[in-house]
Design a protein around this motif. Structure first.
Motif, short mmCIF file in Angstrom:
data_model
loop_
_atom_site.label_atom_id
_atom_site.label_comp_id
_atom_site.label_asym_id
_atom_site.label_seq_id
_atom_site.Cartn_x
_atom_site.Cartn_y
_atom_site.Cartn_z
N SER A 41 64.30 42.22 23.75
CA SER A 41 64.00 42.31 25.19
C SER A 41 65.26 42.11 26.01
O SER A 41 65.48 42.81 27.00
CB SER A 41 62.97 41.26 25.59
OG SER A 41 61.78 41.45 24.88
N ASP A 161 59.45 48.10 26.70
CA ASP A 161 59.54 46.83 25.98
C ASP A 161 58.16 46.45 25.47
O ASP A 161 57.32 45.96 26.22
CB ASP A 161 60.08 45.72 26.90
CG ASP A 161 60.42 44.47 26.09
OD1 ASP A 161 60.22 44.48 24.86
OD2 ASP A 161 60.88 43.48 26.69
N GLU A 162 57.95 46.67 24.21
CA GLU A 162 56.66 46.39 23.57
C GLU A 162 55.50 46.85 24.45
O GLU A 162 54.68 46.04 24.88
CB GLU A 162 56.55 44.90 23.25
CG GLU A 162 57.60 44.47 22.26
CD GLU A 162 57.38 43.03 21.78
OE1 GLU A 162 56.22 42.59 21.79
OE2 GLU A 162 58.36 42.41 21.40
#
Ligand SMILES: Nc1ncnc2c1ncn2[C@@H]1O[C@H](COP(=O)(O)OP(=O)(O)OP(=O)(O)O)[C@@H](O)[C@H]1O
Ligand SMILES: [Mg+2]
Lengths: 364, 233
Positions: A41, A161-162
């Motif tokens: 991240s 991000d995810e």
């Protein structure tokens, strides 16, 4: 198109990014994988300058965006970020969420922006939600709107991000199929993900992040099948199989179930599979403990594997004891409800006994 | 004789009518009352305007993260929030500006500005505290400048949270200004009190005063609901 050199970032004494080097071509789809806390991240946020790198350069189309004279707002107009938490503007409906930036930042007319928004809503399959409020949407729908909002700016680069880790498997599939549609449209996609099947099938290249660097990179087929470096190998191994060694009768069942949850997420298995694995594992361990290791600490190995080709889950129990097959009718415990359930849901069993080791293979 | 029961209400109504006349009509009393009301409204409006600006400044300093600004502002707001505005008003009038020829009205505006500023600062701080940092980042990632993100994301959301509290603050402010009679300002309350003592029948004047203050409060609520509806449309 994007070139990152020697990027570093510390939080206090902790060096999170420790010299990242990477180059990403225009239109490529990059999956970033790695253990939790590896700095995935932070890496992504640094590329968006949401975290200020300590040193290093990020060149986009040859221009260093970390330079003092860069207009970061201009850069971000062409670089979108889709985060785990969707982060729609809670005071605006879907349409206004999507059109706000095109109207205010790109100075499009309202009509223009709304027409484009309807196209994007069609792309993400949510035209009928155009005037809903974010709070009225499911997580998967919110994430698809967040993607549409990002696309409304016609970005050259989208960072994810995810994007699916807050979603259940069904919603995850919805969102991933949208992202798949985007790849190959000339937009550069950088996706931090725990969905390994997605990385394998969709990414052009995979970056494995560890030790604050791009520890290993390669085409998904190579990186997943033949990882070169040690940590990558270890990581890839944990993806394929889940392994437990149980050496006490009071083993941590909760922790084990949590790891089974994680494994199921990783492999896109739904809650039904998850439940079956947990049930089978718990019942069989109990059954084995009931008949073996009466007075001594157990010595039991368990692995869980998933084969995506036929969506088959294989549980392998190995335990050193006299011959004992829990599924053996002769043993006379078919009145055990738990075991009956396990027997009912298994596709097949296999049992071997050699060198004093029982090996039980169950396919679900 | 059979009509007797009717005589009493007639008498009562007449009494009310004459009370109304004596209190509000005779000697153009209504004009005086109107003037008092104007003073109250003007005082409230100015204190609200300056107080809101001051509140924004207080809030800004408190969120600035600069200790040497933050600490004094925190002390000042805590004191302002913790003490009755009447005392602040008297302190300013009888002590701070005792020897100056500053107009009482200006002193009152100052006192209520400080009082409102402290309240507004707290309202703003709590409204901003609820806002999501992630939505802020999302807007920045769409290319909004800090100012534009503040205007399009932070402000509308903060306003939604702050609105009902702000509305109450305004109503309270209007009511609290009724103490300015202490420092020789003839506002609505003072006027009505004067009228009451002139006619020797204060009940009517004061009751009428309550109605006017209620009317002002309703106006505030009314204005806010108009703005609210427009905001949604
Ligand atoms: N703002 C911050 N302040 C301090 N430490 C931070 C901050 N952001 C991240 N970290 C630390 O940096 C490390 C890497 O965090 P990061 O969120 O990048 O991990 P990740 O690889 O994304 O993990 P996950 O897969 O769990 O999301 C963590 O140890 C985290 O505690
Ligand atoms: Mg992360």
């Amino acid at each position: 198109m994007i070139r990152i050199d020697n990027l570093t970032k510390c939080f206090g004494p902790a060096k999170i990014l420790n010299g990242i080097h990477a180059s990403i071509n225009k239109g490529e789809c990059i999956a970033i994988i790695g253990p939790s806390g590896a700095g995935k991240s932070v890496f992504l946020r640094s590329m968006a300058l949401l975290e200020k790198p300590d040193s290093g350069t990020i060149l986009i189309n040859g221009k260093d965006i970390t330079a003092k004279d860069t207009d970061i707002n201009k850069v971000r107009e062409k670089m979108g970020l889709v985060a785990q938490g969707f982060n729609l503007f809670s005071h605006l409906n879907v349409m206004n969420n999507i059109t706000l930036a095109p109207i205010q930042v790109r100075k499009q007319t309202k009509a223009q922006a709304e027409a484009h928004a309807m196209e994007l809503l069609a792309l993400v399959g949510l035209e009928e939600k155009a005037y809903a409020m974010p709070s009225e949407l499911s997580g998967g729908q919110q994430q698809r709107i967040a993607i549409a909002r990002c696309l409304a700016m016609d970005p050259d680069i989208i960072l994810f991000d995810e994007p699916t880790s807050a979603l259940d498997p069904v919603m995850t599939r919805e969102v991933l199929s949208i992202i798949r549609k985007l790849s190959g449209r000339g937009i550069t996609l950088v996706i931090v993900t725990h969905e390994m099947d997605f990385a394998r099938e969709t990414a052009d290249r995979v970056f494995y992040l560890d030790e604050g660097t791009v520890y290993e990179e390669g085409k998904p087929a190579d990186l997943f099948k033949n990882p070169v470096r040690e940590k990558t190998r270890a990581f890839v191994k944990t993806l394929e199989t889940l392994r437990f060694t149980i050496t006490s009768k009071s083993y941590d069942l909760v922790a084990m179930n949590a790891r089974i949850d994680w494994f199921c997420r990783l492999h896109g298995l739904d809650s039904r599979h998850n439940y079956r694995i947990q049930l089978a594992v718990e019942e069989l361990i109990q059954e084995i403990f009931l008949h073996c290791f009466n007075a001594i600490n157990p010595d039991l190995d368990l692995t869980v594997e998933h084969f995506s080709v036929n969506n088959e889950i294989v549980l392998i129990f190995k335990y050193r004891w006299e011959l004992f097959n829990p599924f053996d009718q002769q043993a006379g415990h078919q009145d055990n409800l738990g075991m009956t359930l396990v027997t009912g849901m298994a596709r097949s069993f296999d049992f071997e006994y050699s060198d004093g080791i029982n090996k039980l293979i169950i396919k679900l | 004789m059979l009509n007797e029961p009717e005589i009493i209400p007639m008498d009562f109504l007449e009494k009310i009518a004459s009370s109304f006349y004596n209190n509000l009509i005779a000697g153009d009393a209504y004009l005086v009352v109107m003037k008092g009301m104007l003073t109250t409204v003007m005082l409230s409006l100015l204190a609200l305007l300056f107080g809101t600006i001051l509140g924004a400044v207080f809030c800004g300093t408190r969120l600035s993260g600069r200790k040497f600004l933050e600490v004094p502002v925190r002390i000042i707001t805590t004191m302002l929030l913790g003490s009755p505005v009447t005392l602040l008003l008297m302190l300013l009038y009888y002590v701070v500006f005792a020897n100056s020829r500053t107009d009482a009205l200006i002193i009152a505006i100052l006192a209520f500005t400080l009082h409102t500023g402290a309240h507004v600062s707290e309202i703003m701080r709590s409204a901003l505290g609820v806002l999501s940092r992630r939505e802020w980042e999302a807007s920045r990632m769409l290319g909004f400048s800090e100012l534009a993100a503040f205007r399009h994301i932070t402000l509308p959301q903060a306003w939604k949270i702050a609105k009902p509290v702000y509305q109450n603050t305004i109503v309270n402010l209007i009511q609290w200004t009724s103490v300015v009679g202490y420092v020789t300002i003839t506002d609505l309350t003072r006027t009505l009190n004067n009228v009451g003592s002139r006619t020797g029948d204060p009940f009517f004047a004061l009751f009428f005063g309550i109605l006017i203050y209620m009317g002002l409060s309703w106006m505030v609520h009314g204005l806010f609901s108009i703005r609210g509806k427009r905001g949604v449309a």
